[in-house]
Design a protein around this motif. Sequence first.
Motif, mmCIF file in Angstrom:
data_model
loop_
_atom_site.group_PDB
_atom_site.id
_atom_site.type_symbol
_atom_site.label_atom_id
_atom_site.label_comp_id
_atom_site.label_asym_id
_atom_site.label_seq_id
_atom_site.Cartn_x
_atom_site.Cartn_y
_atom_site.Cartn_z
ATOM 1 N N LYS A 209 6.623 11.875 6.489
ATOM 2 C CA LYS A 209 5.529 10.955 7.107
ATOM 3 C C LYS A 209 6.111 12.044 8.237
ATOM 4 N N ARG A 210 7.494 12.063 8.201
ATOM 5 C CA ARG A 210 8.476 13.194 9.651
ATOM 6 C C ARG A 210 7.516 14.294 9.863
ATOM 7 N N ALA A 211 7.545 15.282 8.430
ATOM 8 C CA ALA A 211 7.039 16.508 8.472
ATOM 9 C C ALA A 211 5.782 16.530 8.812
ATOM 10 N N LEU A 212 5.023 15.450 7.837
ATOM 11 C CA LEU A 212 3.894 15.531 8.601
ATOM 12 C C LEU A 212 3.160 15.665 9.948
ATOM 13 N N ALA A 213 4.329 14.668 10.610
ATOM 14 C CA ALA A 213 3.775 13.873 12.457
ATOM 15 C C ALA A 213 3.966 15.542 12.872
ATOM 16 N N GLU A 214 4.922 15.766 12.600
ATOM 17 C CA GLU A 214 5.778 17.665 12.621
ATOM 18 C C GLU A 214 4.351 18.643 12.539
ATOM 19 N N VAL A 215 3.327 18.968 11.800
ATOM 20 C CA VAL A 215 1.897 18.789 11.422
ATOM 21 C C VAL A 215 0.816 18.855 12.471
ATOM 22 N N GLY A 216 1.140 17.559 12.907
ATOM 23 C CA GLY A 216 0.262 16.406 13.735
ATOM 24 C C GLY A 216 -0.399 16.063 12.670
ATOM 25 N N ILE A 217 -0.375 15.924 11.460
ATOM 26 C CA ILE A 217 -1.379 14.826 10.652
ATOM 27 C C ILE A 217 -0.326 13.235 10.653
ATOM 28 N N LYS A 218 -1.337 12.143 11.261
ATOM 29 C CA LYS A 218 -0.826 11.184 11.355
ATOM 30 C C LYS A 218 0.093 10.890 10.315
ATOM 31 N N PRO A 219 1.072 10.153 10.292
ATOM 32 C CA PRO A 219 2.328 9.754 9.405
ATOM 33 C C PRO A 219 1.442 8.671 7.717
ATOM 34 N N GLN A 220 0.731 8.205 9.248
ATOM 35 C CA GLN A 220 -0.085 7.271 8.297
ATOM 36 C C GLN A 220 -1.138 7.156 6.969
ATOM 37 N N ARG A 221 -1.522 8.261 6.790
ATOM 38 C CA ARG A 221 -2.035 9.260 6.288
ATOM 39 C C ARG A 221 -1.990 9.356 4.805
ATOM 40 N N LEU A 222 -0.485 9.052 4.725
ATOM 41 C CA LEU A 222 0.572 9.559 3.490
ATOM 42 C C LEU A 222 0.811 7.974 3.202
ATOM 43 N N HIS A 223 0.425 7.209 2.457
ATOM 44 C CA HIS A 223 0.763 5.769 2.092
ATOM 45 C C HIS A 223 1.615 5.648 0.408
ATOM 46 N N ALA B 17 1.616 -2.886 -13.052
ATOM 47 C CA ALA B 17 0.462 -3.117 -14.386
ATOM 48 C C ALA B 17 0.262 -4.106 -14.556
ATOM 49 N N SER B 18 1.087 -5.455 -13.611
ATOM 50 C CA SER B 18 0.010 -6.627 -13.860
ATOM 51 C C SER B 18 -0.730 -6.737 -12.332
ATOM 52 N N GLU B 19 -0.677 -5.821 -11.146
ATOM 53 C CA GLU B 19 -1.195 -6.590 -10.294
ATOM 54 C C GLU B 19 -2.693 -5.464 -9.682
ATOM 55 N N GLY B 20 -3.443 -5.827 -10.507
ATOM 56 C CA GLY B 20 -4.723 -4.628 -10.801
ATOM 57 C C GLY B 20 -5.181 -5.474 -8.885
ATOM 58 N N VAL B 21 -5.162 -7.251 -8.537
ATOM 59 C CA VAL B 21 -6.003 -6.945 -7.114
ATOM 60 C C VAL B 21 -4.749 -6.519 -6.262
ATOM 61 N N LYS B 22 -3.367 -6.208 -6.458
ATOM 62 C CA LYS B 22 -2.753 -5.623 -5.225
ATOM 63 C C LYS B 22 -3.663 -3.365 -5.316
ATOM 64 N N PHE B 23 -3.913 -3.224 -6.383
ATOM 65 C CA PHE B 23 -4.496 -2.438 -6.413
ATOM 66 C C PHE B 23 -5.895 -1.833 -5.335
ATOM 67 N N GLN B 24 -6.706 -3.241 -5.751
ATOM 68 C CA GLN B 24 -7.715 -3.319 -5.222
ATOM 69 C C GLN B 24 -7.780 -3.143 -3.527
ATOM 70 N N ARG B 25 -6.599 -4.118 -3.327
ATOM 71 C CA ARG B 25 -6.118 -4.702 -1.968
ATOM 72 C C ARG B 25 -5.863 -3.486 -1.217
ATOM 73 N N THR B 26 -4.627 -2.471 -1.670
ATOM 74 C CA THR B 26 -4.384 -1.250 -1.497
ATOM 75 C C THR B 26 -4.922 -0.440 -1.139
ATOM 76 N N VAL B 27 -6.051 0.213 -2.000
ATOM 77 C CA VAL B 27 -7.276 1.184 -1.900
ATOM 78 C C VAL B 27 -8.185 0.331 -0.773
ATOM 79 N N THR B 28 -8.547 -0.518 -0.516
ATOM 80 C CA THR B 28 -9.996 -0.898 0.163
ATOM 81 C C THR B 28 -8.716 -1.233 1.373
ATOM 82 N N GLU B 29 -7.568 -1.462 1.542
ATOM 83 C CA GLU B 29 -7.410 -1.395 3.134
ATOM 84 C C GLU B 29 -6.957 -0.207 3.487
#
Lengths: 145, 650
Positions: free
Chosen positions: A94-108, A114-126
């Motif tokens: 994330k620090r390296a990305l910021a250095e090259v001008g990419i918002k670090p939040q673009r990497l998550h 394996a039991s968190e289908g809901v969390k997968f859905q929520r993570t991708v959506t958000e």
Amino acid sequence: MAKPNDNGFEPKIVAFLCRWCSYAGADLAGVSRMTYPDNIIPMRVNCSGRVDAGMVMAAFERGADGVLIGGCHPGDCHYVNGNYKTRRRVILLKRALAEVGIKPQRLHLEWISASEGVKFQRTVTEFTRLIKGFGPSPMSEDGKN
Amino acid sequence: MSRIGVFVCHCGMNIERTVDTQAVAATLSEHSGVVYTTDYNYLCADPGQRLIKDAIVEHKLDGVIVAACSPTMHEPTFRRVAEEAGLNPYLCEIANIREHCSWVHKDRDRATQKAIRIVKTLVEKVRGNQPLEPLRIDHADKCLVIGGGIAGIQAALDVAESGFEVILVEKEPSIGGHMAQLSETFPTLDCSQCILTPKMVEVSRHPNIRLLTYSEVVEVSGYIGNYEVKIRKNPTYVDPDKCNLCGDCEKVCPKSVGSEFERGLIDRKAIYIPFEQAIPSSYTLDEEACLGLHPLRCNECAKVCEPNAIDYDMRPEYIEESVGAIIVATGYSLYPISSLGEYGGGQIPDVIDGLQFERLLSASGPTNGEVRRPSDGKIPKKVVFIQCAGSRDPEQHNAYCSKICCMYTAKHALLYRHAVPDGEAVVFYIDVRAGGKGYEEFTQHAIEEERILYLRGKVSKVYRQDDRVVVWGVDTLSSRRVELEADLVVLAISMNPHPSNLALSKVLKISCGAEGFFKEAHPKLRPVESLTAGIFLAGAAQGPKDIPEVVSQGSAAAVKAVALLTKDKLVHSPEVVDIDELVCGGCGICVDMCPYNALAVNGAGVAEVNEVLCEGCGSCVSACPTGAAQLKNMTDWQFIEMIGVALQDG
């Protein structure tokens, strides 16, 4: 594949999912017929610890607007401690990305079991919503224009 | 690789409904290196498999992509198909366009575009794949069973009978688990101990079983077929070979604590035997309760012990074993009664849990089978049974159904009516779930012929008024409020996961579900396997279930373990790390990164892989500063090509 939305921008997101937890969590989201945005292209890795700087940087270099890494929860890694290695690596990346001008939040990084289908859905959506809000990555073709 | 075939499955309408499989096949036929594409209704069915085989031969394919369901489902199927057609199975890859695409998206055009991208990434992967041969490795031929309840006993006996050595580890001083505490079992009313104890004795006598009671598994390393386990045998301070069960020590021991086996209804001494039929039949000195271990010995028990069986200097013993398979059968615990404050749990002595009532009904129990309430020893004339205490209550307690309570409550009420013929039994229930052979008939018999009053509704409160216990509830069928005075209240308390599950899950590297029970590899098709190869699950460790189910799972897990141990050699994935000797600088970073000690820098200053130990996680690949370390068929170059096509426009 453009479909009208708030700003008309459809981001491209690469998701590296560990075979044992997050990939299986994504499978569960599918089995449970949950819906989420179709902007992510999933790729299976054995362990989130396999996702190295080269892979993340290659994704941004080739036009990804966001990169998602999914791993097992702390303490649950199938390979003992690969997810801890990823956690440290992501902080540095994330620090390296910021250095090259990419918002670090673009990497998550997210722990999805394996039991968190809901969390997968929520993570991708958000995450997709966040990246849409950011607009194209400065390194993508759209971003350069 | 230049002759790649792409096979797109409709999966009936499962994929076809949201992904235009013909368009996927047509687009992919334009992709470089792809020489054959087709779509088909069910590729996993026999004709589908034949279609793939024929195409491999006819078009001389040197790489195959099956775009279908998750690789977890059919990767082995299609790799076998490739192999049967003469293609190395590692040149066949699965593109997941069902779970990760057609099932989660609605817009057909966009889902089709996404499916195309997914398939393209796999084409790039297969292009970089090399043919591999599975590694064949030796394995240990013993089986570790963790937990000596009925599930573990059944599993241990079945494995041992198949000719393999079993190490059965039990935390408590005796095997038998909760089943040993039960009075009679539904729906046949067999005496629980009468059917269990012969199996316990068989365990202790079986030449293939090494029984380690009062022991815990503290460390596990290795992988399927070759697990190294470390077991701590806690000191019992009594030599079982010398102890003759005379019981003199118990008589003179000055310290009493609540008996775990009798669920606190009576006390036991610090030196004790949990119950008469305990296996191994020997006394145990409870270190925490004993007055004399340290700092000063009271020494009363040792003084009277004629065979000199008591040894205060016993220390924990550590036992190391190599095993090929592990069966986890740790059972369950009860939801803590003190967490049910609304029912007076932990506050009112005459509000007890189901297992305590089992002890009151049991001929070997503290009251010799006479139902006498804990507070004053009187025979209760009115007993209220409350079902779903702590179960099916997502707001306050456990959300899940504990499955066995409907049946055991009917049994309790019936046995109580037999023991106290002029007694009155009232059952509060939400639903009666009596699925199982002879179960519905049993509950109907209890309701109709044993004069047990079933009231449909939930109890909201149990409280004490003078020396009476008052139960407040509602009968939802007549919409009346019910207020009952009871002599004894029995809570059908929810089954909880065993408290050791969480720690054990970390030791074994297997996962627990949200509620704390061990998670099976597949809820329907792989119910006794964990996600870690070589580790199997049996019994209530995996979720609430009754004795017949537990026994079936014990046997099922045993068959899985035996199937593994019977193999001459085990197959290990060849998708392991490979070091390019010309590039490796011998820095040794990979050696530190490897969680399996699979890497070492050799005399020539180059890292070397022990392929059998390598699990293919790729930690070393990510850390290697030169790129010399690469996972076979998952190299950096493959990923870069895959990322490239995933992001390509159009």
